[in-house]
Design a protein around this motif. Structure first.
Motif, PDB file in Angstrom:
ATOM      1  N   ALA A 157      -3.757   1.848  -4.215  1.00 23.12           N
ATOM      2  CA  ALA A 157      -3.035   0.840  -4.996  1.00 23.12           C
ATOM      3  C   ALA A 157      -3.018   1.131  -6.492  1.00 23.12           C
ATOM      4  N   GLY A 158      -3.905   1.992  -6.978  1.00 26.49           N
ATOM      5  CA  GLY A 158      -3.989   2.258  -8.406  1.00 26.49           C
ATOM      6  C   GLY A 158      -2.804   3.042  -8.931  1.00 26.49           C
ATOM      7  N   SER A 159      -2.610   3.025 -10.240  1.00 19.25           N
ATOM      8  CA  SER A 159      -1.463   3.709 -10.845  1.00 19.25           C
ATOM      9  C   SER A 159      -1.495   5.210 -10.603  1.00 19.25           C
ATOM     10  N   ASN A 160      -2.682   5.769 -10.363  1.00 20.88           N
ATOM     11  CA  ASN A 160      -2.817   7.193 -10.055  1.00 20.88           C
ATOM     12  C   ASN A 160      -3.128   7.440  -8.584  1.00 20.88           C
ATOM     13  N   PRO A 192      -9.826  -5.406 -11.200  1.00 28.60           N
ATOM     14  CA  PRO A 192     -10.232  -4.876 -12.508  1.00 28.60           C
ATOM     15  C   PRO A 192      -9.103  -4.160 -13.231  1.00 28.60           C
ATOM     16  N   VAL A 193      -8.027  -3.780 -12.516  1.00 33.27           N
ATOM     17  CA  VAL A 193      -6.906  -3.065 -13.122  1.00 33.27           C
ATOM     18  C   VAL A 193      -5.593  -3.712 -12.678  1.00 33.27           C
ATOM     19  N   ARG A 194      -4.524  -3.371 -13.376  1.00 36.37           N
ATOM     20  CA  ARG A 194      -3.203  -3.893 -13.026  1.00 36.37           C
ATOM     21  C   ARG A 194      -2.723  -3.243 -11.739  1.00 36.37           C
ATOM     22  N   LEU A 195      -2.165  -4.039 -10.831  1.00 37.01           N
ATOM     23  CA  LEU A 195      -1.686  -3.551  -9.544  1.00 37.01           C
ATOM     24  C   LEU A 195      -0.253  -4.016  -9.298  1.00 37.01           C
ATOM     25  N   GLY A 196       0.417  -3.321  -8.404  1.00 37.34           N
ATOM     26  CA  GLY A 196       1.745  -3.728  -7.985  1.00 37.34           C
ATOM     27  C   GLY A 196       1.653  -4.659  -6.789  1.00 37.34           C
ATOM     28  N   LEU A 197       1.140  -5.859  -6.994  1.00 36.84           N
ATOM     29  CA  LEU A 197       0.970  -6.828  -5.915  1.00 36.84           C
ATOM     30  C   LEU A 197       2.304  -7.514  -5.632  1.00 36.84           C
ATOM     31  N   LEU A 198       2.662  -7.615  -4.361  1.00 36.60           N
ATOM     32  CA  LEU A 198       3.981  -8.107  -3.993  1.00 36.60           C
ATOM     33  C   LEU A 198       3.934  -9.445  -3.268  1.00 36.60           C
ATOM     34  N   ASP A 199       3.222  -9.510  -2.168  1.00 35.60           N
ATOM     35  CA  ASP A 199       3.069 -10.781  -1.459  1.00 35.60           C
ATOM     36  C   ASP A 199       1.916 -10.654  -0.473  1.00 35.60           C
ATOM     37  N   MET A 200       1.762 -11.631   0.403  1.00 32.14           N
ATOM     38  CA  MET A 200       0.701 -11.570   1.405  1.00 32.14           C
ATOM     39  C   MET A 200       1.191 -12.155   2.711  1.00 32.14           C
ATOM     40  N   GLU A 201       0.541 -11.736   3.783  1.00 32.66           N
ATOM     41  CA  GLU A 201       0.824 -12.275   5.105  1.00 32.66           C
ATOM     42  C   GLU A 201      -0.388 -13.054   5.581  1.00 32.66           C
ATOM     43  N   LEU A 242      -8.104 -18.322   8.232  1.00 34.54           N
ATOM     44  CA  LEU A 242      -6.888 -17.538   8.419  1.00 34.54           C
ATOM     45  C   LEU A 242      -7.217 -16.059   8.326  1.00 34.54           C
ATOM     46  N   ASP A 243      -6.349 -15.223   8.915  1.00 34.11           N
ATOM     47  CA  ASP A 243      -6.383 -13.783   8.696  1.00 34.11           C
ATOM     48  C   ASP A 243      -5.333 -13.454   7.646  1.00 34.11           C
ATOM     49  N   ILE A 244      -5.736 -12.728   6.599  1.00 31.52           N
ATOM     50  CA  ILE A 244      -4.828 -12.462   5.482  1.00 31.52           C
ATOM     51  C   ILE A 244      -4.744 -10.968   5.220  1.00 31.52           C
ATOM     52  N   SER A 245      -3.504 -10.492   4.981  1.00 29.84           N
ATOM     53  CA  SER A 245      -3.244  -9.134   4.512  1.00 29.84           C
ATOM     54  C   SER A 245      -2.421  -9.227   3.236  1.00 29.84           C
ATOM     55  N   VAL A 246      -2.643  -8.291   2.312  1.00 28.85           N
ATOM     56  CA  VAL A 246      -1.925  -8.268   1.039  1.00 28.85           C
ATOM     57  C   VAL A 246      -0.949  -7.100   1.038  1.00 28.85           C
ATOM     58  N   ARG A 247       0.294  -7.361   0.652  1.00 31.85           N
ATOM     59  CA  ARG A 247       1.286  -6.291   0.531  1.00 31.85           C
ATOM     60  C   ARG A 247       1.322  -5.832  -0.929  1.00 31.85           C
ATOM     61  N   TYR A 248       1.281  -4.506  -1.127  1.00 33.76           N
ATOM     62  CA  TYR A 248       1.229  -3.972  -2.492  1.00 33.76           C
ATOM     63  C   TYR A 248       1.954  -2.637  -2.562  1.00 33.76           C
ATOM     64  N   ALA A 249       2.278  -2.224  -3.792  1.00 34.93           N
ATOM     65  CA  ALA A 249       3.001  -0.979  -4.030  1.00 34.93           C
ATOM     66  C   ALA A 249       2.037   0.203  -4.027  1.00 34.93           C
ATOM     67  N   THR A 250       2.505   1.326  -3.494  1.00 35.77           N
ATOM     68  CA  THR A 250       1.746   2.575  -3.549  1.00 35.77           C
ATOM     69  C   THR A 250       2.669   3.697  -4.020  1.00 35.77           C
ATOM     70  N   GLY A 251       2.066   4.849  -4.353  1.00 36.35           N
ATOM     71  CA  GLY A 251       2.851   6.006  -4.786  1.00 36.35           C
ATOM     72  C   GLY A 251       3.680   5.724  -6.015  1.00 36.35           C
TER      73      GLY A 251
END
Length: 279
Positions: A157-160, A192-201, A242-251
């Motif tokens: 998930a990190g910028s690098n 601790p760092v900025r992430l490309g967080l999009l939504d969650m299920e 609940l069961d939770i998953s987080v959708r996020y940006a990679t690459g």
């Protein structure tokens, strides 16, 4: 005292992107187009605010832009320049009524253009982090108890491309201000760092999906950690967990978008263009 609030939004729409900074790239490469939506000036205290909107021009999407490294100045036709302004990124999902891809809010305090100036230019650069691939994290079990939290690792998930460990917590709205718990739940994810967080299920323990609201918020707490949240309305459900998953940006790929937008103090604008630089 507030004056010169732009009243010509319909004119801007008819002229398409009359004030824009266009990032042109080969097909398939990340590209961003910027346009000036509105501005306003306050004289007490002295302050000028601008609002830009942006659109992705290819299949790459904006995860976020790097506010801390955005370098933007205002220069009026007399040659007077402002100091560095304050930037804030508002994602498309931060507000339910936001129909744009995203917005950039800019403000400068203790600076106004000269009274007899003919135009003002916004000049500089904005770094964006772009992505094409979004993934779901592993599922974690969350108890719907005010103050409950659980660790979660977001792989790549990190910028690098590094893994990032975050904390997912639960707030039962109403409970935190001494009132009776409501049926609305807020899920907060602190990183601790900025992430490309999009939504969650979210799913009940028997696998039934419960959609979270398509809006929320994000920000930085006093300790420098990044906070992102989404809301869930339980209604009459009496779920304990609940069961939770987080959708996020990679690459993600970083691009630098040059900005050169000129606007008149009475709504006149000129189209400006530039090329995106990749880092």
């Amino acid at each position: 005292m507030l004056y010169r609030i732009i009243p010509w939004l319909s004119v801007f729409c008819c002229m398409a992107v009359c004030c824009s900074a266009l990032a042109k790239e080969a097909p398939g490469e990340p590209a961003i187009s910027l346009s000036l939506d509105r501005w306003e000036i306050s004289t007490d205290p002295e302050r000028i605010d601008l609002e830009l909107s942006f659109l992705e021009e290819t299949d790459w999407k904006a995860a976020y832009f790097d506010e801390s490294n955005a370098s933007l100045k205002l220069v009026d036709s007399r040659g007077d320049a402002s100091s560095k302004g304050e930037c804030r990124y508002i994602s498309r999902n931060d507000f339910a009524f936001n129909e744009k891809n995203g917005e950039i809010s800019l403000s400068w305090e203790d600076w106004l253009p000269a009274e007899d100036t003919e135009w003002v230019e916004l000049k500089g650069e904005i770094p964006f982090f772009m992505y094409r691939t979004a993934v779901l994290s592993e599922k974690v079990k969350v108890k719907l108890v005010n103050g409950f939290s659980v660790p979660l690792t977001l792989k790549g998930a990190g910028s690098n491309g590094e893994d990032v460990k975050v904390q997912l917590s639960v707030s039962r709205l109403g409970a935190w201000c001494g009132q009776e718990e409501s049926s609305q739940v807020m899920f907060s994810l602190v990183s601790p760092v900025r992430l490309g967080l999009l939504d969650m299920e979210t799913h009940t323990e028997d696998g039934t999906p419960l959609p979270v609201a398509e809006y929320g918020g994000s920000g930085i707490d006093p300790g420098g950690k990044h906070d992102w949240c989404r809301y869930l309305e339980l209604g009459d459900r009496k779920e304990e967990g609940l069961d939770i998953s987080v959708r996020y940006a990679t690459g993600m790929k970083k691009i630098v978008v040059p900005v050169n937008i000129r606007f008149g103090l009475f709504g006149m604008g000129e189209k400006q263009e530039g090329s995106t630089k990749k880092n």
